[in-house]
Design an enzyme around this catalytic site. Structure first.
Site, PDB file in Angstrom:
ATOM      1  N   SER A 415       0.821  -1.211   0.000  1.00 25.78           N
ATOM      2  CA  SER A 415       0.000   0.000   0.000  1.00 25.78           C
ATOM      3  C   SER A 415       0.855   1.261   0.000  1.00 25.78           C
ATOM      4  CB  SER A 415      -0.869   0.057   1.251  1.00 25.78           C
ATOM      5  OG  SER A 415      -1.612  -1.111   1.400  1.00 25.78           O
ATOM      6  N   HIS A 436      -1.185  -2.369  -7.196  1.00 27.59           N
ATOM      7  CA  HIS A 436      -1.883  -2.041  -5.959  1.00 27.59           C
ATOM      8  C   HIS A 436      -3.382  -2.204  -6.161  1.00 27.59           C
ATOM      9  CE1 HIS A 436      -3.014   1.058  -2.679  1.00 27.59           C
ATOM     10  NE2 HIS A 436      -2.920  -0.153  -2.180  1.00 27.59           N
ATOM     11  N   GLU A 448      -3.891   0.379  -9.183  1.00 28.65           N
ATOM     12  CA  GLU A 448      -2.782   1.307  -9.434  1.00 28.65           C
ATOM     13  C   GLU A 448      -1.601   0.481  -9.947  1.00 28.65           C
ATOM     14  OE1 GLU A 448      -3.133   5.138  -6.445  1.00 28.65           O
ATOM     15  OE2 GLU A 448      -2.275   3.318  -5.622  1.00 28.65           O
ATOM     16  N   ASN A 486      -3.483   6.495  -1.762  1.00 32.70           N
ATOM     17  CA  ASN A 486      -3.229   6.489  -0.318  1.00 32.70           C
ATOM     18  C   ASN A 486      -2.407   7.694   0.132  1.00 32.70           C
ATOM     19  OD1 ASN A 486      -4.748   4.271   0.186  1.00 32.70           O
ATOM     20  ND2 ASN A 486      -3.051   2.823   0.318  1.00 32.70           N
TER      21      ASN A 486
HETATM   22  P1  NAI Z   1      -3.412  -9.956   5.750  1.00 28.39           P
HETATM   23  O1  NAI Z   1      -2.757  -9.906   7.055  1.00 28.39           O
HETATM   24  O2  NAI Z   1      -4.881 -10.152   5.663  1.00 28.39           O
HETATM   25  O3  NAI Z   1      -2.747 -11.107   4.859  1.00 28.39           O
HETATM   26  C1  NAI Z   1      -1.372 -11.296   4.755  1.00 28.39           C
HETATM   27  C2  NAI Z   1      -1.139 -12.771   4.532  1.00 28.39           C
HETATM   28  O4  NAI Z   1       0.219 -12.972   4.157  1.00 28.39           O
HETATM   29  C3  NAI Z   1      -1.392 -13.619   5.776  1.00 28.39           C
HETATM   30  O5  NAI Z   1      -2.358 -14.605   5.459  1.00 28.39           O
HETATM   31  C4  NAI Z   1      -0.043 -14.240   6.064  1.00 28.39           C
HETATM   32  O6  NAI Z   1      -0.130 -15.562   6.551  1.00 28.39           O
HETATM   33  C5  NAI Z   1       0.634 -14.199   4.719  1.00 28.39           C
HETATM   34  N1  NAI Z   1       2.097 -14.194   4.799  1.00 28.39           N
HETATM   35  C6  NAI Z   1       2.887 -13.478   5.621  1.00 28.39           C
HETATM   36  N2  NAI Z   1       4.188 -13.748   5.375  1.00 28.39           N
HETATM   37  C7  NAI Z   1       4.207 -14.656   4.387  1.00 28.39           C
HETATM   38  C8  NAI Z   1       5.241 -15.333   3.702  1.00 28.39           C
HETATM   39  N3  NAI Z   1       6.503 -15.101   4.003  1.00 28.39           N
HETATM   40  N4  NAI Z   1       4.901 -16.187   2.728  1.00 28.39           N
HETATM   41  C9  NAI Z   1       3.620 -16.434   2.411  1.00 28.39           C
HETATM   42  N5  NAI Z   1       2.599 -15.821   3.034  1.00 28.39           N
HETATM   43  C10 NAI Z   1       2.886 -14.940   4.008  1.00 28.39           C
HETATM   44  O7  NAI Z   1      -2.969  -8.623   4.998  1.00 28.39           O
HETATM   45  P2  NAI Z   1      -3.685  -7.890   3.779  1.00 28.39           P
HETATM   46  O8  NAI Z   1      -4.637  -6.883   4.301  1.00 28.39           O
HETATM   47  O9  NAI Z   1      -4.136  -8.896   2.809  1.00 28.39           O
HETATM   48  O10 NAI Z   1      -2.471  -7.057   3.160  1.00 28.39           O
HETATM   49  C11 NAI Z   1      -1.500  -7.665   2.346  1.00 28.39           C
HETATM   50  C12 NAI Z   1      -0.738  -6.596   1.580  1.00 28.39           C
HETATM   51  O11 NAI Z   1      -1.670  -5.887   0.777  1.00 28.39           O
HETATM   52  C13 NAI Z   1      -0.057  -5.553   2.445  1.00 28.39           C
HETATM   53  O12 NAI Z   1       1.137  -5.168   1.815  1.00 28.39           O
HETATM   54  C14 NAI Z   1      -1.054  -4.411   2.471  1.00 28.39           C
HETATM   55  O13 NAI Z   1      -0.440  -3.170   2.700  1.00 28.39           O
HETATM   56  C15 NAI Z   1      -1.594  -4.493   1.070  1.00 28.39           C
HETATM   57  N6  NAI Z   1      -2.923  -3.918   0.872  1.00 28.39           N
HETATM   58  C16 NAI Z   1      -3.918  -4.064   1.798  1.00 28.39           C
HETATM   59  C17 NAI Z   1      -5.173  -3.523   1.575  1.00 28.39           C
HETATM   60  C18 NAI Z   1      -6.277  -3.727   2.557  1.00 28.39           C
HETATM   61  O14 NAI Z   1      -7.293  -3.026   2.456  1.00 28.39           O
HETATM   62  N7  NAI Z   1      -6.187  -4.668   3.469  1.00 28.39           N
HETATM   63  C19 NAI Z   1      -5.463  -2.754   0.349  1.00 28.39           C
HETATM   64  C20 NAI Z   1      -4.380  -2.740  -0.598  1.00 28.39           C
HETATM   65  C21 NAI Z   1      -3.153  -3.272  -0.317  1.00 28.39           C
END
Ligand code: NAI
Ligand code: 3HC
Length: 704
Positions: A415, A436, A448, A486
């Site tokens: 993000s 993104h 994005e 953002n």
């Molecule tokens: P989340 O916490 O829901 O999911 C992250 C997942 O990655 C978890 O299931 C975790 O087990 C997994 N993970 C962590 N380390 C890992 C590894 N080494 N190998 C494989 N899997 C691994 O987080 P979320 O919200 O899905 O965010 C993910 C990314 O997307 C972040 O960079 C966030 O900034 C970005 N993002 C989030 C948004 C949102 O609204 N939640 C919107 C746009 C981007």
């Protein structure tokens, strides 16, 4: 031999209308690429063709060359001086023809295209077609007789439904509504010839639509008014649509005159300008410097991280027919990811977007899961969506560098984090970019495409091709903290927080912005997204925060209680089974923060809230342009329209900025700066536009 009827076609243009006389019938082919929009040249040529043929043949068939019959009026002409003949004149002329005319539809027959067809004496679909009245989505109403002829053919209720929603329907539904008479297999020209001959032979019935009696249906009119009042109270066009359909009960000439009057009101409305801007914004953003580069083939996508975003991204790719391999840290996390994808696909089945058999097929053959990153050796494109942590992301990209095949595109869904730094963790930074997505990723249309310093042009082009494949709107962004959306959000959210510190409640702020037209106010959005995300970002940025910056501790205090919004049951709001209610604990936190800072709260009117919030948004938008993070103002508009619930009828923040004017914006910011000169600064770009009398629209046109 074909002859032409292009008396007023522009010099050098192709033959926009071609006439073929075959036996005792004539075929009139429309050829105005790419979509056969009914611009002035086409309108003039169509009238000329009817006049040339009337009385000289036994029947006339109209059909479209290329991919459609007619996509509608030429939207680019709206707001410009009208050029004769008008589309209503064309439709009326076709209907008045003493020689029967059949319209043969394929591809799309939308808006004015459908109206031309309704003016014909019979309508036949060649193969398949999408018809509808999308005018309302552009802030107007069908202005070439559609509001008068559709009720005559389909009835008042179905006509109201199509006209007030802009819903697009297929051939079978159009036939069952009475809008088309027959569906025939075959190429448009072949069907046109067969139908012209059938008309001439008397085996295809024909009649003038305007001579049909309308069956009154007052209940349908009331129901439509209720729906519009409930769902779209701020919109101008839907009500005019209903008024125009109501006028169809009058004699046709009066009804058409009333339709014209209401159409003109819509054309003159600022909502029309904004909605047309939004239509073109969606398409303009694809015009990027890398458009000439050849995108790489993407059939198999690897997604790392099956959390909120990863599972949504995987769902979007699966729905678009791509193969997906999902990677997680362990089997339990993989199972959770798969379960979320299954739930998302079940939702798509429920909404009728996917059939159950196809869903089963996708789950059986297109989705694989693996805890081994080594299984990504064959994927064409990877999207990393793990925790927002630079160290974790860099480690993943270093590993991917060793595993992925040459030419694979490596993308991060971060993000805020620096894509250049992530790319530097690989030996192939040219293959790395940001993709993104927005949450929920299988629903939100914005993507994005973040182009880093070393991203190769064909990798950027691949990002845009993927956006198109997924049905998303790709917007090109440069690297900075938060990219386009953002970054701007982080800025204007502070304006909302300052207002709360100074006396407004979060719920007043939300209500004012919802009244302005946002789908949700900023505090409700934070509750939905999770307050922990912003908290983590604030902690990350704390060491570099300028000591002159005003800081509201309210959000941190809420988070310190473990209240992260909807997912924990409370945040700014209390989330139960009923509608969210203001959280009284938050009111107490705010009061304490004010007391600590020695602030005497004051009232904020809804207008004042909107003014400050929008001015902050526009100011940061201007800085994003100055820094070259967004290519054009319209790119910022698209980001907010498709990713942040910005009211479409206001066109986007930068179009809205032009309605205020750069001079007025600069004056406002200077005024606010008397309270807080650090936060409120006039961006150099706004200053320049104020001095030269320029606008953001000029920048969109490349003029300045
Ligand atoms: P989340 O916490 O829901 O999911 C992250 C997942 O990655 C978890 O299931 C975790 O087990 C997994 N993970 C962590 N380390 C890992 C590894 N080494 N190998 C494989 N899997 C691994 O987080 P979320 O919200 O899905 O965010 C993910 C990314 O997307 C972040 O960079 C966030 O900034 C970005 N993002 C989030 C948004 C949102 O609204 N939640 C919107 C746009 C981007
Ligand atoms: N007028 C002018 N340009 C149009 C247009 C129109 N009605 N419809 C499409 N275009 C342009 C697009 O801007 C695009 O231009 P670009 O290549 O320079 O960006 C090009 O045609 C191709 O369009 P798409 O990229 O959208 O192509 P798709 O194949 O994805 O979609 C479509 C084709 C389904 C026809 C879609 O473009 C569409 O929905 N168009 C709008 C249809 C519409 O709203 N018609 C009603 C117009 S209002 C009216 O008719 C008023 C009347 O009642 C008086």
């Amino acid at each position: 031999m074909p002859d032409t009827a292009t008396p007023t076609a522009p010099q050098g243009a192709g033959q926009i209308v071609t006439i073929e006389r075959i036996g005792n019938v004539a075929l009139v082919a429309l050829d105005n690429p790419p979509v056969n929009a009914a611009g002035q040249a086409l309108r003039a040529a169509l009238i000329a063709a009817i006049e040339a043929l009337e009385g000289t043949v036994a029947a006339i068939a109209l059909y479209g060359k290329g991919r459609s019959f007619i996509a509608g009026a030429d939207i680019r002409e709206f707001g410009k001086p009208p050029q004769a003949p008008s589309l209503p004149e064309v439709v009326n002329r076709i209907e008045a023809s003493t020689t029967p005319v059949v319209a043969v539809l394929h591809g799309v027959a939308l808006g004015g295209g459908l109206e031309v067809a309704l003016g014909a004496h019979a309508r036949v679909v060649a193969g398949s077609v999408t018809v509808g009245f999308p005018e309302v989505t552009l802030g107007i109403l069908p202005g070439a007789g559609g509001t008068q002829r559709a009720p005559r053919l389909a009835g008042v209720g179905p006509a109201l439904d199509l006209i007030t929603t802009g819903r697009r329907i297929g051939a079978a539904e159009a036939q069952s509504l009475g809008l088309v008479d027959r569906i025939e297999a075959g190429a448009p020209r072949d069907v046109a010839l067969a139908m012209a001959e059938a008309l001439a032979a008397g085996s295809l019935p024909h009649r003038r639509t305007s001579e049909i009696e309308v069956v009154p249906d007052p209940a349908a009119l009331t129901a439509a008014e209720d729906t519009v009042t409930r769902r779209q109270p701020q919109l101008f066009a839907p009500r005019r649509c209903i008024e125009a359909v109501a006028a169809s009960l009058r004699p046709i000439a009066e009804g058409l005159a009333e339709e014209r009057r209401l159409f003109q009101q819509c054309i003159d409305s600022p909502q029309r300008a904004a909605l047309v801007h939004a239509f073109f914004a969606e398409r303009e953003v694809a015009k990027i410097p890398e458009a000439g580069a050849t995108a790489r083939e993407v059939a198999h996508v690897g997604v790392i991280g099956g959390g909120t975003m990863g599972s949504g991204i995987a769902t979007a790719a699966l729905l678009a027919g791509l193969r997906v391999t999902l990677n997680e840290r362990d089997a339990a996390a993989l199972d959770r990811g798969r379960a979320t994808i299954e739930k998302n696909l079940a939702g798509a089945v429920k909404r009728g977007k996917l059939d159950a058999a196809r869903r089963d097929d996708i789950l059986r053959t297109a989705l694989q899961t693996s805890v081994r990153l080594e299984d990504f050796a064959e994927v064409d494109l990877v999207v990393e969506a793990v925790f927002e942590d630079m160290a974790v992301k860099k480690e993943i990209f270093t590993r991917l560098d060793a595993i992925a095949k040459p030419g694979a595109v490596l993308a991060s869904n971060t993000s805020y984090l620096d894509i250049d730094e992530i790319a530097a963790a690989t030996s192939r930074p040219g293959d790395v970019l940001g993709l993104h997505f927005f949450s929920p990723a299988h629903v939100m249309r914005l993507l994005e495409v973040v182009v880093a310093a070393k991203t190769a042009p064909e990798v950027t082009a691949t990002g845009f091709a993927l956006a198109r494949k997924l049905g998303k709107v790709g917007v090109r962004a440069g690297v900075c903290d938060g990219f386009i959306g953002n970054r701007i959000l982080s800025h204007y959210r502070k304006a909302a927080e300052y207002m709360v510190l100074d006396g407004a409640t979060p719920w007043e702020v939300d209500a004012a912005l919802q009244d302005f037209g946002f789908a949700m106010g900023p505090f409700a959005v934070m509750d939905l997204a999770g307050l922990d995300i912003g908290w983590a970002t604030r902690k990350r940025l704390a060491p570099t925060r300028d000591p002159r910056e005003r800081y509201s501790p309210v959000a941190d205090r809420i988070c310190e209680n473990g209240w992260f919004g909807r997912k924990t049951g409370q945040g700014y709001y209390l989330h139960g089974d009923a509608a969210p209610k203001p959280n009284p604990e938050v009111a107490r936190i705010i009061e304490a923060a004010r007391a600590e800072a020695g602030i005497t709260p004051r009232n904020f009117t809804a207008d004042e809230i909107v003014t400050r919030y929008m001015t902050a948004m526009i100011a940061e938008g201007a800085r994003v342009l100055e820094d070259g993070i967004a290519l054009r103002p319209v790119d910022i508009d698209a980001v907010f329209l498709f990713g942040y619930g910005f009211p479409r009828f206001r066109g986007g923040p930068m179009l809205y900025a032009d309605t205020i004017g750069a001079g007025q914006l600069a004056a406002r910011i200077e005024d606010f700066a008397r309270e807080d000169p650090f936060y409120w600064r006039v961006p150099a770009l706004i200053r320049r536009l104020a001095e030269t009398g320029g606008s953001f629209a000029d920048l969109n046109r490349g003029e300045e």
